[in-house]
Design an enzyme around this catalytic site. Structure first.
Site, short mmCIF file in Angstrom:
data_model
loop_
_atom_site.label_atom_id
_atom_site.label_comp_id
_atom_site.label_asym_id
_atom_site.label_seq_id
_atom_site.Cartn_x
_atom_site.Cartn_y
_atom_site.Cartn_z
N ASP A 108 0.82 -1.22 0.00
CA ASP A 108 0.00 0.00 0.00
C ASP A 108 0.85 1.27 0.00
OD1 ASP A 108 0.64 -0.90 2.66
OD2 ASP A 108 -0.80 0.51 3.49
N HIS B 198 7.91 -1.24 12.82
CA HIS B 198 6.74 -1.72 12.09
C HIS B 198 6.81 -3.23 11.89
CE1 HIS B 198 3.29 -1.71 9.59
NE2 HIS B 198 3.92 -1.81 8.44
#
Ligand SMILES: [Zn+2]
Ligand SMILES: [Zn+2]
Length: 323
Positions: free
Chosen positions: A65, A138
């Site tokens: 994304d 992350h």
């Protein structure tokens, strides 16, 4: 010297009817910098009037994304016959992902594509600002956030005081403004501090990719003029945020508060908040009032902290170099 951000995509993971996936265009002094390039970014650029003649894309990480849009963008640029270099910056892995995109995007690019991998702590030096790569957390992915930090600007030159001191308007003003003492024809020496105010801070803008709230962001965002932070979830999904390496709106707001940022914009919203952001907004604002939830097409202006303090900018010595 305007600095504006245009949000091109504000949805997490997948696009929705209202929102595209991650991308932000930052325009500063006529230079456009792109941050991430999710699917559909080029169309959003057309829609919101962002020029294709930019030279830099800063990638946070290589989840789909955040970068799939570069394939179509490269192809369009090749079709347009672009010849100027395009520089892509990203964490380790950037070369592997982006070279693959290059072969998918066009048989042959008409322009050089440079890909540079940076580690946290590295920076890209430009004429009057630096772009710092900041460690993001992350879920094991190699990920960065970005901090644009402008150089300190010279203090303001006081033309009235210069005239009153008998210094003729001309090259001497420029010398004094640049910090050099000058000797007048009557033998007097004028020191810069007599006519030039204290140096003034530049702006600091921090844009996170996908990340948990973390110390490195907090440090980078200390006294930032603007922090753009991911905010994938609301309170009710704080456990999921933890498990997936994302942040909640409240966590991002807490970080902005602790860092002493002046303003927070939240982006990268889970699809469930695509229409109604009131929940996220109230959760964040209960911690940090100057919070805005991004939406596609939104433009955010980042003024100098001392903007409007006086109007002497136009009276910089010689009117040549606006600090
Ligand atoms: Zn993402
Ligand atoms: Zn991600």
């Amino acid at each position: 010297m305007p600095l504006t951000l245009r949000f091109l995509g504000t949805s997490a993971s997948r696009p929705t009817v209202e929102r595209g996936v991650s991308s932000i265009a930052l325009v500063r002094e006529g230079e456009t910098l792109l941050f991430d390039c999710g699917e559909g970014t080029q169309r959003q650029m057309m829609r919101y009037g962002v020029s294709f003649s930019f030279a830099d894309v800063f990638f946070s990480h290589f989840h789909t994304d955040h970068y799939l849009g570069i394939i179509g963008l490269l192809r369009t640029m090749a079709l347009q016959g672009r010849t100027d270099v395009l520089r892509c910056w990203g964490p380790q892995g950037a070369v592997r992902f982006l070279r693959k995109c290059e072969t998918l995007g066009a048989d042959r690019l008409t322009f050089p594509l440079e890909v540079k991998e940076l580690d946290p702590g590295d920076s890209v030096r430009r004429r009057d600002y630096a772009m710092h790569a900041v460690l993001a957390e992350h879920r094991g992915a190699t990920a960065l956030s970005w901090a644009l930090v402008e150089d300190t600007r010279r203090g303001r030159f006081n033309p009235d005081r210069a005239r009153a001191s008998g210094i003729p308007e001309g090259p001497m003003w420029g010398l004094i403004h640049r910090g050099e003492p000058v000797v007048l024809s009557d033998g007097r020496t004028v020191r810069p501090e007599e006519l030039v105010g204290p140096s003034r801070p530049g702006r600091r803008v921090v844009i996170t990719g996908d990340t948990r709230p973390c110390e490195s962001t907090r440090l980078a965002a200390t006294n930032a003029d603007l922090l753009v932070h991911e905010s994938t979830f609301g309170d009710e999904e704080s456990q999921r945020a933890l498990e997936t390496g994302h942040s909640t709106a409240r966590e991002a707001a807490q970080l902005a508060h602790e860092a002493g940022a002046r303003r927070l914009v939240l982006t990268h919203l889970s699809a469930r908040y695509t229409r109604d952001v009131s929940e996220l907004e109230s959760q964040a604002r209960s911690v940090f009032a100057p919070t805005t939830i991004a939406r596609d097409g939104m433009e955010i202006d980042v003024p100098f902290i001392d903007a409007g303090a006086d109007t002497q900018d136009s009276a910089d010595a010689n009117g040549t170099e606006h600090a």
